[in-house]
Design an enzyme around this catalytic site. Structure first.
Site, PDB file in Angstrom:
ATOM      1  N   ARG A 103       0.875  -1.181   0.070  1.00 40.77           N
ATOM      2  CA  ARG A 103       0.310  -0.149  -0.148  1.00 40.77           C
ATOM      3  C   ARG A 103       1.016   1.181   0.119  1.00 40.77           C
ATOM      4  O   ARG A 103       0.531   2.241   0.446  1.00 40.77           O
ATOM      5  CB  ARG A 103      -0.812  -0.048   1.091  1.00 40.77           C
ATOM      6  CG  ARG A 103      -0.481  -0.004   2.511  1.00 40.77           C
ATOM      7  CD  ARG A 103      -1.156   0.188   3.620  1.00 40.77           C
ATOM      8  NE  ARG A 103      -0.952  -0.227   4.771  1.00 40.77           N
ATOM      9  CZ  ARG A 103      -1.297   0.068   5.828  1.00 40.77           C
ATOM     10  NH1 ARG A 103      -2.688   0.806   5.965  1.00 40.77           N
ATOM     11  NH2 ARG A 103      -0.830  -0.234   7.127  1.00 40.77           N
ATOM     12  N   LYS A 122       1.497   6.704   0.837  1.00 36.59           N
ATOM     13  CA  LYS A 122       1.173   5.346   1.558  1.00 36.59           C
ATOM     14  C   LYS A 122      -0.511   5.522   1.622  1.00 36.59           C
ATOM     15  O   LYS A 122      -1.084   6.418   2.175  1.00 36.59           O
ATOM     16  CB  LYS A 122       1.431   5.460   2.893  1.00 36.59           C
ATOM     17  CG  LYS A 122       1.022   4.179   3.668  1.00 36.59           C
ATOM     18  CD  LYS A 122       2.060   4.037   4.902  1.00 36.59           C
ATOM     19  CE  LYS A 122       1.624   2.852   5.915  1.00 36.59           C
ATOM     20  NZ  LYS A 122       2.423   2.595   6.928  1.00 36.59           N
ATOM     21  N   ASP A 134      -6.144  -4.099   0.336  1.00 36.63           N
ATOM     22  CA  ASP A 134      -6.731  -3.059  -0.395  1.00 36.63           C
ATOM     23  C   ASP A 134      -5.827  -1.986  -0.836  1.00 36.63           C
ATOM     24  O   ASP A 134      -6.375  -1.254  -1.634  1.00 36.63           O
ATOM     25  CB  ASP A 134      -7.974  -2.775   0.060  1.00 36.63           C
ATOM     26  CG  ASP A 134      -8.116  -1.860   1.781  1.00 36.63           C
ATOM     27  OD1 ASP A 134      -6.861  -1.700   1.829  1.00 36.63           O
ATOM     28  OD2 ASP A 134      -8.767  -1.669   1.904  1.00 36.63           O
ATOM     29  N   GLY A 135      -4.576  -1.950  -0.426  1.00 40.14           N
ATOM     30  CA  GLY A 135      -3.753  -0.794  -0.649  1.00 40.14           C
ATOM     31  C   GLY A 135      -4.163   0.507  -0.084  1.00 40.14           C
ATOM     32  O   GLY A 135      -3.566   1.492  -0.577  1.00 40.14           O
ATOM     33  N   ASP A 269      11.180  -6.478   7.397  1.00 40.12           N
ATOM     34  CA  ASP A 269      10.736  -5.598   6.276  1.00 40.12           C
ATOM     35  C   ASP A 269      10.320  -4.139   6.781  1.00 40.12           C
ATOM     36  O   ASP A 269      10.066  -3.398   5.837  1.00 40.12           O
ATOM     37  CB  ASP A 269       9.173  -6.226   5.531  1.00 40.12           C
ATOM     38  CG  ASP A 269       8.218  -6.405   6.584  1.00 40.12           C
ATOM     39  OD1 ASP A 269       8.558  -7.245   7.694  1.00 40.12           O
ATOM     40  OD2 ASP A 269       7.202  -6.045   6.445  1.00 40.12           O
TER      41      ASP A 269
HETATM   42  P1  AMP Z   1       3.243  -3.475   7.712  1.00 39.06           P
HETATM   43  O1  AMP Z   1       3.007  -4.235   9.063  1.00 39.06           O
HETATM   44  O2  AMP Z   1       2.123  -2.234   7.653  1.00 39.06           O
HETATM   45  O3  AMP Z   1       4.604  -3.151   7.731  1.00 39.06           O
HETATM   46  O4  AMP Z   1       2.835  -4.332   6.550  1.00 39.06           O
HETATM   47  C1  AMP Z   1       3.168  -5.701   6.300  1.00 39.06           C
HETATM   48  C2  AMP Z   1       2.974  -5.907   4.931  1.00 39.06           C
HETATM   49  O5  AMP Z   1       1.720  -5.783   4.541  1.00 39.06           O
HETATM   50  C3  AMP Z   1       3.642  -4.839   3.824  1.00 39.06           C
HETATM   51  O6  AMP Z   1       4.022  -5.631   2.511  1.00 39.06           O
HETATM   52  C4  AMP Z   1       2.714  -3.897   3.324  1.00 39.06           C
HETATM   53  O7  AMP Z   1       2.604  -3.351   2.179  1.00 39.06           O
HETATM   54  C5  AMP Z   1       1.546  -4.991   3.502  1.00 39.06           C
HETATM   55  N1  AMP Z   1       0.166  -4.291   3.842  1.00 39.06           N
HETATM   56  C6  AMP Z   1      -0.286  -3.731   5.081  1.00 39.06           C
HETATM   57  N2  AMP Z   1      -1.517  -3.300   4.927  1.00 39.06           N
HETATM   58  C7  AMP Z   1      -1.820  -3.287   3.715  1.00 39.06           C
HETATM   59  C8  AMP Z   1      -3.132  -2.893   2.980  1.00 39.06           C
HETATM   60  N3  AMP Z   1      -4.077  -2.358   3.465  1.00 39.06           N
HETATM   61  N4  AMP Z   1      -3.205  -3.304   1.632  1.00 39.06           N
HETATM   62  C9  AMP Z   1      -2.100  -4.010   1.130  1.00 39.06           C
HETATM   63  N5  AMP Z   1      -1.043  -4.194   1.705  1.00 39.06           N
HETATM   64  C10 AMP Z   1      -0.715  -4.090   3.027  1.00 39.06           C
HETATM   65 MG    MG Z   2       5.926  -2.323   6.644  1.00 37.73          MG
END
Ligand code: AMP
Ligand code: MG
Length: 520
Positions: A103, A122, A134-135, A269
């Site tokens: 996203r 973002k 959903d991005g 990540d």
């Molecule tokens: P995060 O915990 O925010 O670091 O996210 C971990 C992974 O999940 C990353 O690859 C993000 O891009 C993906 N991600 C988190 N929220 C969303 C979302 N609403 N839509 C798509 N990908 C997501």
């Molecule tokens: Mg992340």
């Protein structure tokens, strides 16, 4: 808008040949081209004047239609090609495979005053890496990321930045409490900024796939653009590169511990290759000093990323990065040396940092013990970390018996300070007072030094929540008020003392004020 565009990432690294926006495994490529999703009724809520000027944007630029369009994903800036990055990661201790910018969409790089910046949206819609998501991003998490990244910058903590916060006018479905009651929330987009958003997972993905060719291309790119002082890439520079990532990451973690910041999701990540704090999700600020605290409800069982464990987790993550880089060097020793150095350097730097928080400059063999007993005292009854250290700056030499008076405002339950607790505190103040005799500076000089490392204002969880509650009602004043105060976290700011206060009682158990979950 006159900007000095740079396109090194997309020009020098291999692109995904598939340009469809479909979810998939992307191989032998560092990124995929993708267009942001147009939004229904975009509206800027806030722009960071500091970030805007660092990027070279004028007042007129910020007010222009183009600025609004570009930083809400409604128009692609001329001659740029937005893209999502491919990366993997270890999540909560386990290899999770490909993750990527699910996203986040990188718009372009700007070079201003010799500094290169990547600008990234973002919450601007799906990408090939969106998996089940959903991005999109909702207003509450966007306000939290926006305010906190700028606050961290002003605290002197290495961090990604934020340029703007905007409403999309679209609604986003979220199950905030993960209890099956999904509801629509306001969608929002934060424009994030950093010299690079490369993460440990950006390298791990190629190592995991045994794609050492792309791994080398990416590491060489990183050295060329972000560690260029190391010289031409070679086996030696690869290990020097790792050593420097270790040192930068160490620097970052010392700052987190100093200001009481708990990231909440230190998966690989979310670990920047530049040692920046990135991905503000379910982070939180210590209120009561507590090594065991984590703000992340998703992590309550193991509390892997609790405050006191953050340094260990950084080291664990660095091991994963070492494993990923190893194939380029084929000798474990230099990596092991750097990781060993981390351990001893951490102990030394952590002690220095804690000494600075209590105003000690000179050497004394017993300082470590003095700090350990202070931490024991802080844990006796819930004690506000920020207020405690700031108040301690007012301590006067020779007033050990009155020591508690200086810091009493930090106690959440003063009635809990029984005779025996008060006695432990008095003992500590006696030792502290005695130790101060060794210092050569005056009370005033010590206070000034302490005030430069002990912030008076941090983004307490309830403060962000108040700004969110107001914004939900369409009132954005508090966002600006907090933004302005947090620009000078070490200054007294007498007019804003109401924010120099313990978390109010109502916020103790309110959702959003103490606990949050991943990826909202
Ligand atoms: P995060 O915990 O925010 O670091 O996210 C971990 C992974 O999940 C990353 O690859 C993000 O891009 C993906 N991600 C988190 N929220 C969303 C979302 N609403 N839509 C798509 N990908 C997501
Ligand atoms: Mg992340």
């Amino acid at each position: 808008m006159k900007i000095n565009l740079k396109h090194t990432f997309i020009e020098e690294l291999p692109a995904d040949s598939n340009t469809q926006n479909t979810r998939r495994q992307v191989k032998e490529a560092c990124f995929s081209y993708v267009q942001p999703k147009p939004t229904k009724d975009p509206k800027l809520i806030h722009v960071s004047d500091k970030m805007a000027s660092a990027l070279g944007f004028s007042e007129a630029d910020i007010k222009s239609q183009l600025f609004l369009d570009v930083f809400t994903g409604n128009k692609v800036f001329p001659n740029t090609k937005p893209y999502a990055m491919c990366y993997g990661g270890h999540q909560f201790g386990h290899w999770a495979g490909q993750l990527g910018d699910g996203r986040a969409i990188n718009l372009f790089d700007i070079e201003n005053k010799t500094q290169q910046w990547t600008l990234q949206l973002k919450g601007a819609g799906e990408t090939p890496y969106s998996r089940q998501g959903d991005g999109l991003a909702v207003l509450r998490s966007s306000i939290r990321e926006y305010l906190c990244s700028e606050a961290m910058y002003h605290l002197g903590v290495p961090t990604s930045r934020a340029l703007s916060l905007a409403l999309t006018g679209d609604e986003v479905l979220r199950d905030m409490l993960y209890d099956g009651n999904a509801a629509y929330e306001k969608g929002a987009i934060v424009t994030r900024v950093a010299p690079s958003f490369l993460r440990f997972g950006s390298y791990e993905i190629f190592a995991a796939r045994q794609d050492f060719k792309t791994l080398k291309i990416l590491v060489d790119y990183t050295i060329r653009h972000h560690y260029s002082h190391l010289g031409k890439p070679s086996k030696t520079t690869y290990t020097q590169f790792f050593e420097e990532v270790v040192q930068r990451t160490l620097e970052m973690i010392i700052h987190w511990q100093r200001v009481g910041f708990v990231h909440g999701v230190m998966n690989t990540d979310n670990m920047s290759i530049l040692g920046l704090t990135i991905d503000y999700g379910p982070y939180g600020w210590l209120e009561g000093f507590d090594f065991g605290w984590t703000p992340n409800t998703t992590d309550l069982q193991n509390k892997r990323y609790r405050f006191g464990n953050q340094p260990n987790m950084v080291l664990w993550n660095l091991y994963q990065l070492a494993n990923a880089l190893y194939p380029l060097v084929e000798s474990a020793e230099p990596f092991e040396n750097s990781l060993e150095t981390f351990k001893s350097d951490f102990e030394r730097r952590s002690l220095e940092m804690m000494k600075s928080k209590i105003g000690l400059n000179m050497y004394d063999a017993k300082d470590e013990l003095l700090i350990k007993s202070l931490e024991d005292c802080l844990l006796l009854s819930e004690t506000d970390m920020t207020i405690f250290f700031r108040q301690l700056g007012n301590f006067k030499k020779g007033s050990a018996s009155k020591g508690l008076d200086f810091v009493k405002d930090a106690f959440y339950s003063p009635q809990e300070i029984s005779d025996s607790i008060a006695q432990q505190w008095r003992d500590w103040f006696e030792r502290y007072d005695f130790r101060l005799e060794k210092e050569t500076i005056s009370d005033k000089e010590r206070r000034l030094g302490m005030n430069a490392v002990n912030p008076k204002y941090v983004l307490r969880n309830y403060m962000a929540q108040m700004a969110i509650d107001e914004a939900d009602k369409g009132n954005y004043k508090l966002i600006d008020e907090l933004y302005q105060i947090l620009k000078k976290p070490y200054a007294e700011q007498k007019n804003h003392e109401k924010w120099y206060a313990k978390r109010p009682d109502w916020a103790r158990h309110k959702v959003g004020c103490s606990m949050l979950s991943c990826s909202s």
